[in-house]
Enzyme design. Structure first.
Site, PDB file in Angstrom:
ATOM      1  CG  HIS A 106      27.876  23.786  38.637  1.00  0.00           C
ATOM      2  ND1 HIS A 106      27.384  24.254  37.437  1.00  0.00           N
ATOM      3  CD2 HIS A 106      27.260  24.509  39.596  1.00  0.00           C
ATOM      4  CE1 HIS A 106      26.510  25.218  37.668  1.00  0.00           C
ATOM      5  NE2 HIS A 106      26.420  25.389  38.977  1.00  0.00           N
ATOM      6  CG  ASP A 155      27.942  22.856  34.405  1.00  0.00           C
ATOM      7  OD1 ASP A 155      27.885  21.855  35.152  1.00  0.00           O
ATOM      8  OD2 ASP A 155      27.656  24.010  34.775  1.00  0.00           O
ATOM      9  CD  GLN A 246      25.265  31.861  44.745  1.00  0.00           C
ATOM     10  OE1 GLN A 246      24.827  32.738  45.465  1.00  0.00           O
ATOM     11  NE2 GLN A 246      26.468  31.366  44.868  1.00  0.00           N
ATOM     12  N   GLY A 247      21.637  29.841  42.156  1.00  0.00           N
ATOM     13  CA  GLY A 247      20.450  29.078  42.569  1.00  0.00           C
ATOM     14  C   GLY A 247      19.633  28.618  41.365  1.00  0.00           C
ATOM     15  CG  ASP A 248      18.042  31.117  38.541  1.00  0.00           C
ATOM     16  OD1 ASP A 248      17.024  30.744  39.157  1.00  0.00           O
ATOM     17  OD2 ASP A 248      18.323  32.314  38.343  1.00  0.00           O
ATOM     18  CB  SER A 249      23.288  26.424  38.840  1.00  0.00           C
ATOM     19  OG  SER A 249      24.201  27.403  38.541  1.00  0.00           O
TER      20      SER A 249
HETATM   21  C1  4AZ Z   1      25.442  30.547  39.767  1.00  0.00           C
HETATM   22  O1  4AZ Z   1      26.287  30.906  40.556  1.00  0.00           O
HETATM   23  C2  4AZ Z   1      25.216  31.347  38.549  1.00  0.00           C
HETATM   24  N1  4AZ Z   1      24.395  34.971  35.268  1.00  0.00           N
HETATM   25  C3  4AZ Z   1      24.287  30.930  37.617  1.00  0.00           C
HETATM   26  C4  4AZ Z   1      24.084  31.682  36.487  1.00  0.00           C
HETATM   27  C5  4AZ Z   1      24.763  32.822  36.287  1.00  0.00           C
HETATM   28  C6  4AZ Z   1      25.686  33.267  37.206  1.00  0.00           C
HETATM   29  C7  4AZ Z   1      25.902  32.522  38.348  1.00  0.00           C
HETATM   30  C8  4AZ Z   1      24.506  33.599  35.032  1.00  0.00           C
HETATM   31  O2  4AZ Z   1      24.773  29.531  39.963  1.00  0.00           O
END
Ligand code: 4AZ
Length: 308
Positions: A106, A155, A246-249
């Site tokens: 993603h 993913d 968010q942003g760690d993805s």
């Molecule tokens: C994100 O939106 C996201 N708590 C990444 C990890 C988690 C939630 C959201 C896990 O990138």
């Protein structure tokens, strides 16, 4: 020939061999098929290993800390990379050899490739004067063909940089998983993501430790059981509080393998209901399910030499 000049000739011969060979990554699971060409690369690499340092995978620059929610030591995880879109950090990624990174599908899907920059060797994302930084563009990238935007199943994606990086103290690869199951172990997530669900993203690379739970247990949490597929892995505390956000993805879930003393990437930050909520552990892509995907995409260049 005098002894010093013989040494010089030997050294320059070794250097020229190294220049034509792709540099290999050590210490990965032997299940990774070794192509014929890699045999000689790995043999040569073993001979040269004593001369050149720091090409082994999974060597941190300092032992990880044990408590959660802390900045990492500077350049503690030299495989951590960030993806920037029009100058803004939007995802993490992990370096696995001199050309390739692993990230989340993603982070790739529906993103304009030419607008993305990959930053390696960075600690403070705003400090563009960091000497250890290397910036690359995307050469090509592949999201998993069966990635589902609806369920986030599969993913995973790989990125080939436009140019390889030269390994250094602050830019080095991580090891791939050596086991299928890590239930009960502690994983470490690292990233520049938000520090709370509605909070600000971090300037510096941060890390948290999270316990890895079985899929059976994860299905008993607040997620619907069929939301958690066998290609996913959950990690987090019952009470929440510590999580990726968010942003760690796209960044790694790491595991220090005590038998090998090396750090492996075992998961990719993928999704979750909010961040650090009780009953909603973080959900990660289970890397050990993707040997074929990794083989077919990363193996084209760069070699993974088995650990000795
Ligand atoms: C994100 O939106 C996201 N708590 C990444 C990890 C988690 C939630 C959201 C896990 O990138």
């Amino acid at each position: 020939m005098s002894a010093p000049s013989r040494l010089l000739v030997l050294l320059s011969a070794a250097l020229s061999i190294l220049a034509i060979l792709p540099s290999p990554v050590q210490g990965v699971d032997p299940r990774l098929r070794m192509r014929g060409a890699c045999d000689s690369v790995c043999r040569g690499f073993r001979q040269l290993k004593t001369v050149f340092f720091a090409t082994e995978c999974g060597e941190p620059n300092r032992e990880p800390r044990v408590v959660g929610g802390q900045p990492t030591r500077q350049w503690e995880y030299p495989w951590l990379a960030s993806l920037h879109y029009r100058g803004k950090l939007y995802c993490g990624a992990s370096l696995v050899n001199e050309y390739y990174l692993i990230t989340a599908a993603h982070c790739i899907k529906r993103v304009t490739m030419s607008r993305v920059e990959i930053v390696l060797g960075s600690y403070n994302k705003s400090d563009t004067s960091e000497e250890s930084r290397a910036v690359r563009k995307v050469g090509s990238w592949w999201a998993h063909k069966s990635f589902s935007r609806r369920s986030y199943n599969n993913d995973i994606g790989v990125i080939k940089m436009d140019r390889p990086v030269i390994f250094s103290r602050n830019i080095r690869p991580v090891c791939l998983p050596s086991e299928d199951d890590y239930v009960g172990a502690n994983g470490t997530v690292a990233g520049w993501g938000r520090q709370s669900e509605d909070g600000q993203a971090s300037q510096v690379l941060r890390q948290v430790n999270v316990p890895i739970i079985s899929n059976a247990e994860c299905k008993t949490k607040n997620y619907k059981p069929d939301e958690i597929t066998e290609n996913m892995m959950c990690a987090g505390y019952d009470q929440g509080k510590i999580d990726a956000c968010q942003g760690d993805s796209g960044g790694p879930l790491l595991y220090r393998n005590p038998k090998k003393g090396k750090i492996e990437i075992i998961g990719i930050v993928s999704w979750g209901q909010g961040c650090a909520r009780a009953g909603y552990p973080g959900v990660y892509t289970r890397l050990s399910k993707y040997w074929n995907f990794i083989n077919s995409h990363i193996y084209k260049e760069g070699c993974f030499c088995p650990a000795e």
